[in-house]
Design a protein around this motif. Structure first.
Motif, mmCIF file in Angstrom:
data_model
loop_
_atom_site.group_PDB
_atom_site.id
_atom_site.type_symbol
_atom_site.label_atom_id
_atom_site.label_comp_id
_atom_site.label_asym_id
_atom_site.label_seq_id
_atom_site.Cartn_x
_atom_site.Cartn_y
_atom_site.Cartn_z
ATOM 1 N N GLU A 92 -5.435 2.775 -6.611
ATOM 2 C CA GLU A 92 -5.627 2.027 -5.373
ATOM 3 C C GLU A 92 -6.262 0.657 -5.626
ATOM 4 O OE1 GLU A 92 -6.965 3.263 -0.944
ATOM 5 O OE2 GLU A 92 -8.559 3.414 -2.456
ATOM 6 N N ASP A 93 -7.188 0.569 -6.567
ATOM 7 C CA ASP A 93 -7.805 -0.727 -6.868
ATOM 8 C C ASP A 93 -6.781 -1.737 -7.374
ATOM 9 O OD1 ASP A 93 -10.349 0.112 -6.079
ATOM 10 O OD2 ASP A 93 -10.862 0.801 -8.104
ATOM 11 N N ARG A 107 -7.346 3.881 6.073
ATOM 12 C CA ARG A 107 -6.592 4.585 5.030
ATOM 13 C C ARG A 107 -5.859 5.822 5.542
ATOM 14 N NH1 ARG A 107 -11.091 3.330 1.690
ATOM 15 N NH2 ARG A 107 -10.431 2.412 -0.289
ATOM 16 N N ARG A 156 -9.507 -5.055 3.645
ATOM 17 C CA ARG A 156 -10.542 -4.367 4.428
ATOM 18 C C ARG A 156 -9.906 -3.565 5.569
ATOM 19 N NH1 ARG A 156 -14.269 -7.861 7.623
ATOM 20 N NH2 ARG A 156 -13.502 -9.260 6.044
ATOM 21 N N TYR A 196 0.833 -1.207 0.000
ATOM 22 C CA TYR A 196 0.000 0.000 0.000
ATOM 23 C C TYR A 196 0.870 1.260 0.000
ATOM 24 C CZ TYR A 196 -4.087 2.902 0.791
ATOM 25 O OH TYR A 196 -5.086 3.842 0.649
ATOM 26 N N GLU A 243 -8.619 -0.452 3.999
ATOM 27 C CA GLU A 243 -9.725 0.442 3.628
ATOM 28 C C GLU A 243 -10.277 1.177 4.850
ATOM 29 O OE1 GLU A 243 -11.599 -1.798 -0.274
ATOM 30 O OE2 GLU A 243 -12.215 -2.473 1.713
ATOM 31 N N GLN A 244 -10.358 0.497 5.968
ATOM 32 C CA GLN A 244 -10.912 1.092 7.175
ATOM 33 C C GLN A 244 -9.935 2.034 7.876
ATOM 34 O OE1 GLN A 244 -12.117 -2.382 9.392
ATOM 35 N NE2 GLN A 244 -14.041 -2.573 8.271
#
Length: 183
Positions: A125-126, A156, A150, A66, A153-154
């Protein structure tokens, strides 16, 4: 050539280090120093508890991937040279240096990196989440590490803040040996 070792650090498993050109070996050593600094940095250490218990073992890898996205996102904050120019020059170097890389696995990785334009894709990002999925699929035992997406995502914003705090330290490390600098 040092850049090659930096970029291929994750593909060097099983490579006889004595077969590497000294500059590639220096790049690999730098890659390992960057990984060590990243893994031990308080900002990164503090991120791992944000991951669920069953994904925490994979958190470091997911965070590292990431961070590639976040580097692309914030490139202009750190470097004057445009990212697209850096990518183009890096691909040219990799294409022209492929013959210096030992092992078909590494040469194959180089080809895929350039032909599939990995660095440009990392701006999405995808795509980064798909990279994490692929990394998870290579784990040889049954796991639920895919849930780390996930977790990211939660969290970021917290992860992004940690990256922004960490990256200047990585730049300082690179400045200690300018041949390893990214841009």
């Amino acid at each position: 050539m040092s850049l090659i070792g930096n970029l291929l650090g994750d593909f060097m498993k099983g490579v006889e280090l004595h077969t590497l050109y000294p500059e590639i070996r220096e790049g690999l050593d730098n890659h390992r120093k960057v990984d060590a600094l990243t893994d031990q940095h308080p900002e990164v250490v503090n991120l791992k508890p944000l991951f669920q218990a069953h994904t925490r073992r994979f958190a470091g890898v997911a965070i590292d991937i990431y961070f590639d996205y976040l580097l692309c996102k914030h490139w202009d904050s750190f470097y004057e040279r445009p990212l697209a120019e850096f990518i183009k020059q890096t691909y040219a170097l990799l294409d022209n240096s492929r013959h210096l890389v030992p092992g078909e696995t590494m040469r194959f990785a180089l080809r895929r990196m350039t032909t599939q334009d990995w660095f440009s894709a990392y701006r999405d990002e995808d795509i980064i989440f798909k990279v994490i999925e692929r990394a998870v699929s290579r784990i040889r035992y049954r796991n639920q590490f895919i849930d780390s997406i996930r977790d990211i995502e939660q969290n970021r914003l917290v992860i992004e803040d940690a990256f922004l705090a960490l990256y200047p330290a990585l730049m300082t490390l690179a400045e200690q040996n300018p041949r390893h600098a990214c841009a």
